[in-house]
Design an enzyme around this catalytic site. Structure first.
Site, short mmCIF file in Angstrom:
data_model
loop_
_atom_site.label_atom_id
_atom_site.label_comp_id
_atom_site.label_asym_id
_atom_site.label_seq_id
_atom_site.Cartn_x
_atom_site.Cartn_y
_atom_site.Cartn_z
N GLU A 123 0.83 -1.20 0.00
CA GLU A 123 0.00 0.00 0.00
C GLU A 123 0.87 1.26 0.00
OE1 GLU A 123 -4.09 -1.55 2.05
OE2 GLU A 123 -2.66 -0.58 3.36
N CYS A 161 6.47 -6.75 7.40
CA CYS A 161 7.60 -6.24 8.18
C CYS A 161 7.92 -7.24 9.28
CB CYS A 161 7.25 -4.89 8.79
SG CYS A 161 8.62 -4.17 9.72
N CYS A 165 6.29 -4.49 15.66
CA CYS A 165 5.87 -3.59 16.72
C CYS A 165 4.41 -3.92 17.05
CB CYS A 165 5.99 -2.13 16.28
SG CYS A 165 7.66 -1.73 15.76
N CYS A 204 1.24 -2.00 15.36
CA CYS A 204 1.28 -1.71 13.92
C CYS A 204 0.64 -2.82 13.08
CB CYS A 204 2.74 -1.51 13.50
SG CYS A 204 2.97 -1.38 11.72
N CYS A 238 -0.93 6.38 9.64
CA CYS A 238 0.27 5.68 10.09
C CYS A 238 -0.08 4.39 10.79
CB CYS A 238 1.00 6.54 11.11
SG CYS A 238 1.82 7.90 10.40
N CYS A 255 3.49 8.62 0.62
CA CYS A 255 4.08 7.70 1.60
C CYS A 255 4.30 6.35 0.91
CB CYS A 255 3.12 7.58 2.78
SG CYS A 255 3.66 6.40 4.02
N1 SAH Z 1 9.15 0.85 9.79
C1 SAH Z 1 9.34 2.24 9.88
C2 SAH Z 1 8.48 3.04 8.93
C3 SAH Z 1 7.07 2.61 8.76
S1 SAH Z 1 5.98 2.83 10.15
C4 SAH Z 1 9.17 2.73 11.30
O1 SAH Z 1 8.67 1.96 12.11
O2 SAH Z 1 9.55 3.85 11.57
C5 SAH Z 1 5.70 4.60 10.11
C6 SAH Z 1 5.34 5.21 11.47
O3 SAH Z 1 4.02 4.81 11.87
C7 SAH Z 1 6.26 4.77 12.58
O4 SAH Z 1 6.63 5.85 13.39
C8 SAH Z 1 5.38 3.80 13.34
O5 SAH Z 1 5.81 3.58 14.63
C9 SAH Z 1 4.04 4.47 13.23
N2 SAH Z 1 2.92 3.61 13.56
C10 SAH Z 1 2.84 2.26 13.44
N3 SAH Z 1 1.64 1.81 13.83
C11 SAH Z 1 0.94 2.90 14.22
C12 SAH Z 1 -0.40 3.09 14.69
N4 SAH Z 1 -1.23 2.08 14.86
N5 SAH Z 1 -0.79 4.35 14.99
C13 SAH Z 1 0.05 5.40 14.80
N6 SAH Z 1 1.30 5.28 14.33
C14 SAH Z 1 1.74 4.05 14.04
FE1 SF4 Z 2 7.57 -2.52 10.93
FE2 SF4 Z 2 5.30 -1.36 11.66
FE3 SF4 Z 2 7.31 -1.53 13.39
FE4 SF4 Z 2 7.50 0.15 11.29
S1 SF4 Z 2 6.03 0.29 12.98
S2 SF4 Z 2 9.07 -1.28 12.05
S3 SF4 Z 2 6.39 -1.03 9.74
S4 SF4 Z 2 6.19 -3.26 12.51
#
Ligand code: SAH
Ligand code: SF4
Length: 350
Positions: free
Chosen positions: A99, A121, A125, A128, A341, A114
């Site tokens: 996406e 991934c 986290c 996410c 995000c 974006c």
């Molecule tokens: N993997 C990279 C970039 C993609 S995620 C990273 O983690 O930085 C982009 C941003 O979205 C990151 O700061 C991540 O922590 C945030 N993010 C992930 N899940 C989210 C959620 N459910 N609500 C708000 N931000 C989120």
């Molecule tokens: Fe991967 Fe999502 Fe963590 Fe970014 S926030 S490193 S996309 S698992």
């Protein structure tokens, strides 16, 4: 040595730099300057059909079309949010999908895109949606750059900003992401200062990136001011704890002269108290950075996180203002179509 060209393989030209295009036209028996014309059509004029590349001889266009395609993505789904954000689900040649999101920021009158860097991934986290997919594969430089080109083509708007903040961890796909950044900058003519790369904090790759001395903006998903809290929401913290991560950010700033962005997701009751804010101020002492707060975007009721109230977000922001850094709250885009995000998860709407 000779290249074996498999006639059934889909070879996209987006992703080739000028040198690679020169090798291709030479192999087709054409003079080198044709590569420059092809390069212009691909990246600047952004044409998706060889037949539209009118200053190339018909014979060359035919030869190219026999073996190559301009790009390899197809739009599998497109959703438009009430706020104008557009989310694209792109199909890839192996059947997987990623996406990407087009956002319009009214107050600055700019469009930003974006982009994703991996299918899924591995960092996992806990908050996410992409992390929940697990890791499928890395994207190639062409697949990263083509998301940008396809969105420009489809939307017909001028996009000046690129954020590598979609699906995937860019610094775990280092070579391809670097190649894509150079193409975005040199071929698509996006200023380095208009590119932001967001990482969960892969320390050896942050050091490697520092050595490249690029003018891009590095954003770090910090999300917690102490190891205990961070470990609970980001398993990666066990590998690169704060006492290792924070010094790498100081090295990055020292080497590049660039301020970093600290991203901090706000999860109600987990990391959003005033005490957390004060610890964060102490942790970031002397770091040349801006802080960007991201109120949690829900990814499904089965997950245990809540978005803090607006008052709690402002209280956290206020508490951080005791420190020297600029603190902003991210304006979310496209929550109604799960384009904000962390919400990207490759769902096709039935
Ligand atoms: N993997 C990279 C970039 C993609 S995620 C990273 O983690 O930085 C982009 C941003 O979205 C990151 O700061 C991540 O922590 C945030 N993010 C992930 N899940 C989210 C959620 N459910 N609500 C708000 N931000 C989120
Ligand atoms: Fe991967 Fe999502 Fe963590 Fe970014 S926030 S490193 S996309 S698992």
């Amino acid at each position: 040595m000779f290249a074996v060209l498999n006639s059934t393989a889909v070879t996209g030209l987006i992703g080739c730099d000028l040198a690679a295009l020169q090798a291709i036209v030479t192999e087709l028996g054409e003079p080198k300057f044709r590569a420059e014309q092809l390069h212009q059509w691909l990246y600047v004029h952004n044409r998706r059909q060889f037949d539209e590349m009118t200053n190339l001889a018909k014979s060359l266009r035919d030869k190219l079309a026999e073996t190559y395609r301009v790009g390899v993505l197809d739009i599998r789904e497109k959703q438009v949010s009430q706020d104008g954000t557009v989310k694209y689900l792109f199909g890839l040649p192996d059947g997987s999908s990623v996406e990407s999101v087009l956002m319009y920021f009214e107050e600055r009158d700019v469009y930003a895109v974006c982009l994703s860097t991996q299918v899924g991934c591995a960092v996992n986290c806990d908050f996410c949606a992409t992390g929940k997919l697990g890791f499928k594969r890395h994207l190639t430089p062409g697949e990263i750059v083509e998301q940008f080109q396809f969105i420009r083509y489809d939307s017909n708007v001028e996009v000046r900003n690129v954020v590598l903040m979609g699906q995937g961890e860019p610094l775990l796909n280092y070579e391809s992401v670097m190649a894509a950044i150079y193409l975005l900058n040199k071929s698509c003519e996006i200023g380095m200062r208009h590119i932001t790369l967001s990482t969960s904090g892969i320390v050896p790759a942050i050091d490697r990136l520092a050595d490249e001395q690029l003018q891009l903006t590095l954003a770090i998903s910090l999300h917690a001011p102490d190891n205990e809290t961070r470990e609970k929401i980001m398993p990666l913290n066990k590998k690169y704890p704060l006492e290792v991560l924070i010094p790498s950010l100081h090295r990055y700033v020292d080497k590049t002269g660039r301020r970093v962005t600290i991203e901090y997701i706000l999860l109600a009751g987990v990391n959003d108290t005033t005490a957390h804010a004060h610890k964060l101020t102490a942790l970031l002492k002397n770091l040349h950075c801006n802080i960007n707060l991201i109120p949690y975007n829900p990814i499904g009721e089965e997950y245990n996180y809540q978005r803090p109230t607006r008052d709690a977000v402002y209280a956290f922001q206020h508490a951080l203002m005791a420190g020297p850094q600029k603190v902003t709250v991210r304006i979310e885009r496209g929550t109604d179509i799960a384009a904000a995000c962390g919400q990207l998860q490759n769902k096709v709407i039935a």
